[in-house]
Design a protein around this motif. Sequence first.
Motif, PDB file in Angstrom:
ATOM      1  N   GLU A  95     -54.587 -54.838 -59.423  1.00 34.87           N
ATOM      2  CA  GLU A  95     -53.880 -53.586 -59.227  1.00 34.87           C
ATOM      3  C   GLU A  95     -53.648 -53.331 -57.743  1.00 34.87           C
ATOM      4  OE1 GLU A  95     -55.785 -50.320 -61.122  1.00 34.87           O
ATOM      5  OE2 GLU A  95     -55.856 -51.278 -63.071  1.00 34.87           O
ATOM      6  N   TRP A  96     -52.665 -52.500 -57.471  1.00 36.15           N
ATOM      7  CA  TRP A  96     -52.355 -52.102 -56.110  1.00 36.15           C
ATOM      8  C   TRP A  96     -53.389 -51.101 -55.614  1.00 36.15           C
ATOM      9  CZ3 TRP A  96     -48.304 -54.143 -53.346  1.00 36.15           C
ATOM     10  CH2 TRP A  96     -47.350 -54.853 -54.068  1.00 36.15           C
ATOM     11  N   THR A  97     -53.758 -51.208 -54.357  1.00 42.01           N
ATOM     12  CA  THR A  97     -54.640 -50.245 -53.713  1.00 42.01           C
ATOM     13  C   THR A  97     -53.770 -49.379 -52.806  1.00 42.01           C
ATOM     14  OG1 THR A  97     -56.426 -51.864 -53.719  1.00 42.01           O
ATOM     15  CG2 THR A  97     -56.668 -49.962 -52.254  1.00 42.01           C
ATOM     16  N   CYS A  98     -53.710 -48.093 -53.107  1.00 42.68           N
ATOM     17  CA  CYS A  98     -52.802 -47.206 -52.379  1.00 42.68           C
ATOM     18  C   CYS A  98     -53.571 -46.235 -51.493  1.00 42.68           C
ATOM     19  CB  CYS A  98     -51.936 -46.416 -53.355  1.00 42.68           C
ATOM     20  SG  CYS A  98     -50.854 -47.452 -54.353  1.00 42.68           S
ATOM     21  N   THR A  99     -53.030 -45.990 -50.319  1.00 46.46           N
ATOM     22  CA  THR A  99     -53.567 -44.975 -49.414  1.00 46.46           C
ATOM     23  C   THR A  99     -52.432 -44.021 -49.052  1.00 46.46           C
ATOM     24  OG1 THR A  99     -53.101 -46.345 -47.476  1.00 46.46           O
ATOM     25  CG2 THR A  99     -55.302 -46.512 -48.420  1.00 46.46           C
ATOM     26  N   SER A 100     -52.789 -42.766 -48.921  1.00 46.10           N
ATOM     27  CA  SER A 100     -51.792 -41.758 -48.607  1.00 46.10           C
ATOM     28  C   SER A 100     -51.449 -41.795 -47.122  1.00 46.10           C
ATOM     29  CB  SER A 100     -52.322 -40.371 -48.970  1.00 46.10           C
ATOM     30  OG  SER A 100     -51.407 -39.385 -48.568  1.00 46.10           O
ATOM     31  N   LEU A 101     -50.174 -41.712 -46.821  1.00 45.02           N
ATOM     32  CA  LEU A 101     -49.744 -41.635 -45.428  1.00 45.02           C
ATOM     33  C   LEU A 101     -49.905 -40.220 -44.882  1.00 45.02           C
ATOM     34  CD1 LEU A 101     -46.549 -43.878 -45.416  1.00 45.02           C
ATOM     35  CD2 LEU A 101     -48.868 -44.466 -44.719  1.00 45.02           C
ATOM     36  N   MET A 102     -50.236 -39.274 -45.768  1.00 45.63           N
ATOM     37  CA  MET A 102     -50.459 -37.903 -45.330  1.00 45.63           C
ATOM     38  C   MET A 102     -51.804 -37.749 -44.620  1.00 45.63           C
ATOM     39  SD  MET A 102     -47.657 -36.486 -46.116  1.00 45.63           S
ATOM     40  CE  MET A 102     -46.805 -38.043 -45.998  1.00 45.63           C
ATOM     41  N   ASP A 103     -52.613 -38.802 -44.629  1.00 49.37           N
ATOM     42  CA  ASP A 103     -53.864 -38.788 -43.868  1.00 49.37           C
ATOM     43  C   ASP A 103     -53.608 -39.013 -42.381  1.00 49.37           C
ATOM     44  OD1 ASP A 103     -55.184 -38.446 -46.261  1.00 49.37           O
ATOM     45  OD2 ASP A 103     -55.656 -40.579 -46.494  1.00 49.37           O
ATOM     46  N   TYR A 104     -52.441 -39.496 -42.034  1.00 48.16           N
ATOM     47  CA  TYR A 104     -52.063 -39.755 -40.642  1.00 48.16           C
ATOM     48  C   TYR A 104     -51.168 -38.617 -40.154  1.00 48.16           C
ATOM     49  CZ  TYR A 104     -53.425 -44.551 -41.782  1.00 48.16           C
ATOM     50  OH  TYR A 104     -54.108 -45.665 -42.185  1.00 48.16           O
ATOM     51  N   ALA A 105     -51.337 -38.228 -38.903  1.00 50.09           N
ATOM     52  CA  ALA A 105     -50.497 -37.168 -38.334  1.00 50.09           C
ATOM     53  C   ALA A 105     -49.031 -37.607 -38.301  1.00 50.09           C
ATOM     54  CB  ALA A 105     -50.982 -36.811 -36.931  1.00 50.09           C
ATOM     55  N   TRP A 106     -48.785 -38.880 -37.967  1.00 54.93           N
ATOM     56  CA  TRP A 106     -47.402 -39.361 -37.917  1.00 54.93           C
ATOM     57  C   TRP A 106     -46.790 -39.408 -39.310  1.00 54.93           C
ATOM     58  CZ3 TRP A 106     -46.312 -43.563 -40.806  1.00 54.93           C
ATOM     59  CH2 TRP A 106     -47.379 -44.414 -41.131  1.00 54.93           C
ATOM     60  N   GLY A 107     -47.597 -39.661 -40.343  1.00 54.45           N
ATOM     61  CA  GLY A 107     -47.093 -39.670 -41.715  1.00 54.45           C
ATOM     62  C   GLY A 107     -46.658 -38.276 -42.147  1.00 54.45           C
ATOM     63  N   ARG A 108     -47.476 -37.286 -41.785  1.00 53.87           N
ATOM     64  CA  ARG A 108     -47.096 -35.907 -42.096  1.00 53.87           C
ATOM     65  C   ARG A 108     -45.855 -35.491 -41.304  1.00 53.87           C
ATOM     66  NH1 ARG A 108     -52.694 -35.504 -41.668  1.00 53.87           N
ATOM     67  NH2 ARG A 108     -52.547 -34.560 -39.601  1.00 53.87           N
TER      68      ARG A 108
END
Length: 182
Positions: free
Chosen positions: A61-74
């Motif tokens: 399965e894919w392992t996903c991480t949220s980009l909202m954890d990074y300031a640049w992602g937000r």
Amino acid sequence: MVQYGLDYTRCRWILPLMLGIAVIFGLIALAGRGWLESETEPYQHQASLWESCTMFPGALEWTCTSLMDYAWGRAAAATFLLGYIILVICFALAIIAFAIDTLRFNFIRGIGGLLFAAAAFSVMALVIYPVKFTNEIDMRGVNMFSWAYGFAWTTTIMEIGLAFFFCCLPNYEDEILGNVKP
């Protein structure tokens, strides 16, 4: 051409129609999971504006991480979303402006100004995302910015082009309304 273009009932809806297409492309970009993808097999990476997914060797399965954890992602998500909201507002205003029998040319120029603002926010997001993503997310294999990222750029280019049309259209007000003597 300008004189008869907006006078003709079907042709006056071309600009709002183009804005509607830009709204659809922006929605595809916001919802799409193809901002970044692996280019070669085995596919190891896939990212959207909201999350980054990695397939590790031997994993099922894919392992996903949220980009909202990074300031640049937000920041990238917020600026693109803000540009999209302004685009939707411009679409609604364009429908109102072109539905009225007598065109309000200053109103149309205001829509053009809002479209330039939407394009500025979209460009900020489309620059922040790849620069910070490639610097801060560990990627393996050969990756490419893919179809959803392309839809985001298409939306931005349409915003810029339509902004010029909306801003320049009032310059031809006399020709459109037939106030020019032959």
